[in-house]
Write a protein that holds these residues in place. Structure first.
Motif, PDB file in Angstrom:
ATOM      1  N   ARG A  54       0.863  -1.187   0.000  1.00  0.00           N
ATOM      2  CA  ARG A  54       0.000   0.000   0.000  1.00  0.00           C
ATOM      3  C   ARG A  54       0.903   1.241   0.000  1.00  0.00           C
ATOM      4  NH1 ARG A  54      -4.116   0.025   4.732  1.00  0.00           N
ATOM      5  NH2 ARG A  54      -4.625   1.970   3.654  1.00  0.00           N
ATOM      6  N   PRO A  55       1.446   1.592  -1.148  1.00  0.00           N
ATOM      7  CA  PRO A  55       2.430   2.693  -1.194  1.00  0.00           C
ATOM      8  C   PRO A  55       1.860   4.035  -0.786  1.00  0.00           C
ATOM      9  CG  PRO A  55       1.814   1.991  -3.412  1.00  0.00           C
ATOM     10  CD  PRO A  55       1.243   0.978  -2.475  1.00  0.00           C
ATOM     11  N   GLU A  56       0.538   4.185  -0.841  1.00  0.00           N
ATOM     12  CA  GLU A  56      -0.068   5.460  -0.470  1.00  0.00           C
ATOM     13  C   GLU A  56      -0.664   5.428   0.937  1.00  0.00           C
ATOM     14  OE1 GLU A  56       0.453   7.939  -2.466  1.00  0.00           O
ATOM     15  OE2 GLU A  56       1.379   6.577  -3.908  1.00  0.00           O
ATOM     16  N   LEU A  57      -0.203   4.508   1.765  1.00  0.00           N
ATOM     17  CA  LEU A  57      -0.730   4.391   3.127  1.00  0.00           C
ATOM     18  C   LEU A  57      -0.703   5.745   3.831  1.00  0.00           C
ATOM     19  CD1 LEU A  57      -1.694   2.565   5.491  1.00  0.00           C
ATOM     20  CD2 LEU A  57       0.713   2.285   6.090  1.00  0.00           C
ATOM     21  N   ASP A  58      -1.845   6.134   4.369  1.00  0.00           N
ATOM     22  CA  ASP A  58      -2.002   7.427   5.045  1.00  0.00           C
ATOM     23  C   ASP A  58      -1.465   7.289   6.468  1.00  0.00           C
ATOM     24  OD1 ASP A  58      -2.777  10.009   5.557  1.00  0.00           O
ATOM     25  OD2 ASP A  58      -4.909   9.546   5.772  1.00  0.00           O
ATOM     26  N   ALA A  59      -0.211   7.630   6.658  1.00  0.00           N
ATOM     27  CA  ALA A  59       0.471   7.398   7.930  1.00  0.00           C
ATOM     28  C   ALA A  59       0.673   8.708   8.685  1.00  0.00           C
ATOM     29  CB  ALA A  59       1.819   6.733   7.689  1.00  0.00           C
ATOM     30  N   PRO A  60       0.609   8.667  10.015  1.00  0.00           N
ATOM     31  CA  PRO A  60       0.750   9.889  10.819  1.00  0.00           C
ATOM     32  C   PRO A  60       2.193  10.228  11.156  1.00  0.00           C
ATOM     33  CG  PRO A  60       0.156   8.075  12.227  1.00  0.00           C
ATOM     34  CD  PRO A  60       0.229   7.513  10.835  1.00  0.00           C
ATOM     35  N   VAL A  61       3.131   9.846  10.294  1.00  0.00           N
ATOM     36  CA  VAL A  61       4.533  10.167  10.509  1.00  0.00           C
ATOM     37  C   VAL A  61       5.168  10.562   9.186  1.00  0.00           C
ATOM     38  CG1 VAL A  61       4.839   8.589  12.456  1.00  0.00           C
ATOM     39  CG2 VAL A  61       5.303   7.790  10.140  1.00  0.00           C
ATOM     40  N   THR A  62       6.240  11.325   9.288  1.00  0.00           N
ATOM     41  CA  THR A  62       7.138  11.512   8.157  1.00  0.00           C
ATOM     42  C   THR A  62       8.308  10.571   8.401  1.00  0.00           C
ATOM     43  OG1 THR A  62       6.485  13.820   7.907  1.00  0.00           O
ATOM     44  CG2 THR A  62       8.560  13.141   6.887  1.00  0.00           C
ATOM     45  N   PRO A  63       8.395   9.471   7.664  1.00  0.00           N
ATOM     46  CA  PRO A  63       9.381   8.446   8.013  1.00  0.00           C
ATOM     47  C   PRO A  63      10.801   8.857   7.647  1.00  0.00           C
ATOM     48  CG  PRO A  63       8.239   7.843   5.994  1.00  0.00           C
ATOM     49  CD  PRO A  63       7.549   9.081   6.520  1.00  0.00           C
ATOM     50  N   ASP A  64      11.738   8.338   8.430  1.00  0.00           N
ATOM     51  CA  ASP A  64      13.143   8.456   8.058  1.00  0.00           C
ATOM     52  C   ASP A  64      13.488   7.456   6.964  1.00  0.00           C
ATOM     53  OD1 ASP A  64      13.956  10.412  10.130  1.00  0.00           O
ATOM     54  OD2 ASP A  64      13.415   8.782  11.490  1.00  0.00           O
TER      55      ASP A  64
END
Length: 243
Positions: free
Chosen positions: A13-23
């Motif tokens: 799911r490349p567009e996963l709506d995540a609550p972080v800006t990942p490193d």
């Protein structure tokens, strides 16, 4: 270090709506086989390696994904780095189903049971995951339980508590896991498996922060079990930013 694992089980799911800006975003080249366990083992091997490397550098990794099974890779990574964690598992569901008991067959309903020893051939043996003793696992606010799960928890040594009454947690380092559907659906829109009569987002945030403030959290796992673009990620971001 903040990792995003943009999968739901073995579905990318490349567009996963995540609550972080990942490193870093963790992906894997999955084999073209029908068996989802084989495919997930490849993902979780990659997760375990990244988590272990992060812990060895003195970091507390935060791992965000689309479901709870990613926890298998996170705990395996902690163990590779020499950490023997207890588990504190916030979830509206028990996640203690088995292939034999699950009416739906949903693989995402099994990871807590697998972390404590069920079905080692499915994932654990492939990624070197060692069993966590049941008495070192705490299920927090699991309220939507299928009958086989309720029966198992009646006799298991897994502690079953509420957000409002966590009590004493197991000794030593902790793998802190939060499936966002532990929050009452009135506070968090778009959940895939909403469970009514849950704690507020504020109450969950307070409980999570208290555990983090203990200084014993070795890794934090977040399962974004929601539909994308419904606003849940924005609501969860303040909590995740404190971990």
């Amino acid at each position: 270090m903040r990792f995003l694992v943009p999968y739901h089980l073995d579905e990318h799911r490349p567009e996963l709506d995540a609550p972080v800006t990942p490193d870093e975003v963790i992906t894997a080249d999955l084999p073209e086989v029908a068996d989802p366990w084989t495919r997930m083992a490849v993902i979780y091997e990659a997760v375990a390696e990244k988590v272990a490397a992060s812990v060895r550098k003195g970091e507390r990794p935060v791992v965000v994904s689309g479901d709870c099974t990613t926890s298998l890779g996170v705990v395996a990574g902690l163990q590779r780095a020499g950490v023997d964690p207890a588990i504190v598992w916030f979830d509206a569901h028990g996640d203690v189903q088995t292939l034999e008991t699950s009416a739906s067959g949903y693989l995402g309903g099994m990871p807590l049971r697998m972390l404590t020893g069920y079905g080692r051939h499915l994932i654990a043996d492939r990624i070197g995951l060692r069993d966590i003793a049941e008495e070192r696992a705490v299920l927090v606010d699991g309220r939507d339980l299928d009958p086989p799960e309720a029966e198992f928890l009646r006799t298991a040594r897994i502690s079953h508590r509420t957000v409002a009454d966590l009590g004493d947690l197991p000794d030593g380092p902790i793998y802190l896991h939060l499936d966002c559907d532990v929050v009452d659906p009135g506070d968090l829109p778009g959940l895939l498996f909403p469970a009514l009569d849950g704690p507020s987002l504020q109450a969950v945030s307070g409980a999570v922060r208290a555990i983090v403030d203990s200084g014993r959290v070795a890794a934090f796992g977040l399962a974004c079990t929601w539909r994308d673009d419904q606003g849940a990620a924005d609501r969860m971001r303040p909590l995740v930013d404190t971990v």
